[in-house]
Write a protein that holds these residues in place. Structure first.
Motif, short mmCIF file in Angstrom:
data_model
loop_
_atom_site.label_atom_id
_atom_site.label_comp_id
_atom_site.label_asym_id
_atom_site.label_seq_id
_atom_site.Cartn_x
_atom_site.Cartn_y
_atom_site.Cartn_z
N ALA A 1 0.84 -1.20 0.00
CA ALA A 1 0.00 0.00 0.00
C ALA A 1 0.87 1.25 0.00
CB ALA A 1 -0.93 0.00 1.20
N ARG A 2 1.97 1.23 0.75
CA ARG A 2 2.91 2.36 0.76
C ARG A 2 3.56 2.55 -0.60
NH1 ARG A 2 8.21 2.46 1.26
NH2 ARG A 2 8.33 0.30 1.95
N LEU A 3 3.95 1.45 -1.26
CA LEU A 3 4.53 1.54 -2.60
C LEU A 3 3.53 2.08 -3.60
CD1 LEU A 3 6.55 -1.80 -2.80
CD2 LEU A 3 7.48 0.51 -2.56
N LEU A 4 2.27 1.67 -3.50
CA LEU A 4 1.23 2.15 -4.41
C LEU A 4 0.99 3.64 -4.22
CD1 LEU A 4 -1.34 -0.76 -4.21
CD2 LEU A 4 -0.02 -0.07 -6.22
N LYS A 5 0.99 4.09 -2.98
CA LYS A 5 0.78 5.50 -2.70
C LYS A 5 1.95 6.35 -3.20
CE LYS A 5 -0.39 8.63 1.05
NZ LYS A 5 -0.58 8.78 2.50
N ALA A 6 3.17 5.83 -3.07
CA ALA A 6 4.36 6.58 -3.50
C ALA A 6 4.54 6.56 -5.02
CB ALA A 6 5.61 5.99 -2.84
N ASN A 7 3.92 5.59 -5.70
CA ASN A 7 4.07 5.44 -7.15
C ASN A 7 2.70 5.35 -7.80
OD1 ASN A 7 7.07 5.03 -7.32
ND2 ASN A 7 6.50 3.45 -5.86
N PRO A 8 1.96 6.45 -7.89
CA PRO A 8 0.63 6.39 -8.47
C PRO A 8 0.69 6.07 -9.97
CG PRO A 8 1.28 8.66 -8.12
CD PRO A 8 2.36 7.81 -7.51
N ALA A 9 -0.40 5.50 -10.47
CA ALA A 9 -0.48 5.16 -11.89
C ALA A 9 -0.54 6.45 -12.72
CB ALA A 9 -1.73 4.32 -12.15
N THR A 10 0.19 6.44 -13.81
CA THR A 10 0.16 7.59 -14.71
C THR A 10 -0.95 7.41 -15.71
OG1 THR A 10 1.77 6.54 -16.15
CG2 THR A 10 2.64 8.02 -14.48
N ALA A 11 -1.65 8.48 -16.00
CA ALA A 11 -2.75 8.42 -16.98
C ALA A 11 -2.14 8.38 -18.38
CB ALA A 11 -3.65 9.62 -16.83
N ALA A 12 -2.52 7.36 -19.15
CA ALA A 12 -1.97 7.24 -20.50
C ALA A 12 -3.08 7.24 -21.53
CB ALA A 12 -1.16 5.97 -20.62
#
Length: 81
Positions: free
Chosen positions: A70-81
């Motif tokens: 969860a911490r990794l997901l929060k620190a690396n949000p998905a980029t909109a493509a």
């Protein structure tokens, strides 16, 4: 219940991790359902590669991310493509 958590790989004192979807009852490094990313804390800077669309798919289907994931997901949000 399925969990999204880290599985340790790599050499002694040089860890690398796979972000995996795995049954909660299984051992840390046992067979997983799917590998959805990697994390290398030794690299400078640390590298994180996540398949955000697959992670969201598993979360929608009931998988729970671990605290670290969860911490990794929060620190690396998905980029909109």
């Amino acid at each position: 219940m399925l969990m999204i958590r880290l599985a340790r790989f790599g050499a002694k004192k040089k860890p690398s991790y796979r972000v995996v979807v795995i049954d909660k009852e299984r051992a840390r490094d046992s067979r997983s359902v799917e590998v959805v990313g990697t994390y290398s804390p030794v690299a400078k800077p640390a590298t994180v590669i996540l398949k955000h669309e697959r992670i969201q798919h598993w979360i929608k289907n009931g998988a729970q991310p671990s605290v670290t994931v969860a911490r990794l997901l929060k620190a690396n949000p998905a980029t909109a493509a």
